[in-house]
Design a protein around this motif. Structure first.
Motif: not given
Length: 217
Positions: A206, A209-210, A212-213
């Motif tokens: 998680k 992913r956070d 990378s965004k």
């Protein structure tokens, strides 16, 4: 007792089991307290192995069942107190600083964990004494968050006594087959380890992913 144990199950005399047996043979109840207390400081020494051994020791007359329960609980509590005061020594601010230095960890993660412990710390300390691995570490946040000592002591003593009684009495009742208790407890420990690994993995995924965004946003 070593001779009796070797006769019934020689394979269990190696490693930690053999060392624990020798210590309890030499020191009696205080030896059981030392071994169980070390479980809090060195998790590789599992209480699920030592406690049934203490029960078996009581069954063959090394000490009484009551002494086994008293000494193992004393050892559990003393070990937990050491970890508790290590948390006190470390302190909240130093702990927060160290935690925030870990990869992928944000200050908000520590603050949320602190808020959770403030709300559920009583249950966490009590129930944590009855969960493999967790029982070795739960005293640390109690010390870091400066839980009142007598509250910590009461919860730790009660939780430890319940946990110890289950395993010591089982070892006492099973006699030479004491190792059966450790085998079933090992399954419980594996479940706990798997849950911890899954939780850590989900957290890392998680957070990655956070991150990378974030540039795209």
């Amino acid at each position: 007792m070593t001779a009796l144990l070797a006769q019934d199950d020689p394979s269990e005399l190696g490693g930690i089991a053999g060392w624990a047996v020798d210590l309890m043979d030499a020191l009696g109840g205080p030896g059981a307290a030392i071994v169980v207390g070390l479980d809090n400081l060195f998790p590789p020494i599992p209480s699920e192995l030592v406690l049934p051994l203490a029960g078996f020791s009581a069954a063959v007359g090394t000490f009484t069942l009551a002494e086994a329960l008293i000494w193992t609980t004393v050892g559990s509590v003393l070990g937990a107190i050491i970890v508790f005061y290590l948390g006190r020594l470390l302190g909240r601010d130093r702990t927060r600083w160290l935690i925030c230095k870990l990869p992928l960890v944000k200050p908000d993660d520590f603050d949320k964990a602190e808020a959770w412990f403030a709300k559920h710390g009583t249950k966490a300390v009590f129930l944590g004494r009855m969960v493999p691995l967790v029982r070795s570490f739960i005293s640390l946040p109690a010390g870091i968050e400066k839980m009142p000592f007598w509250k910590f002591l009461s919860l730790t003593t009660l939780g430890s006594l319940i946990w110890n009684t289950i395993f010591v009495v089982a070892g006492y009742a099973l006699g030479a087959n004491w190792h059966v208790v450790e085998e079933y407890a090992g399954v419980f420990q594996i479940v706990v380890v798997v849950l911890v690994v899954v939780a850590v993995t989900l957290f890392v995924v998680k957070r990655v992913r956070d991150r990378s965004k974030t540039p795209a946003a």
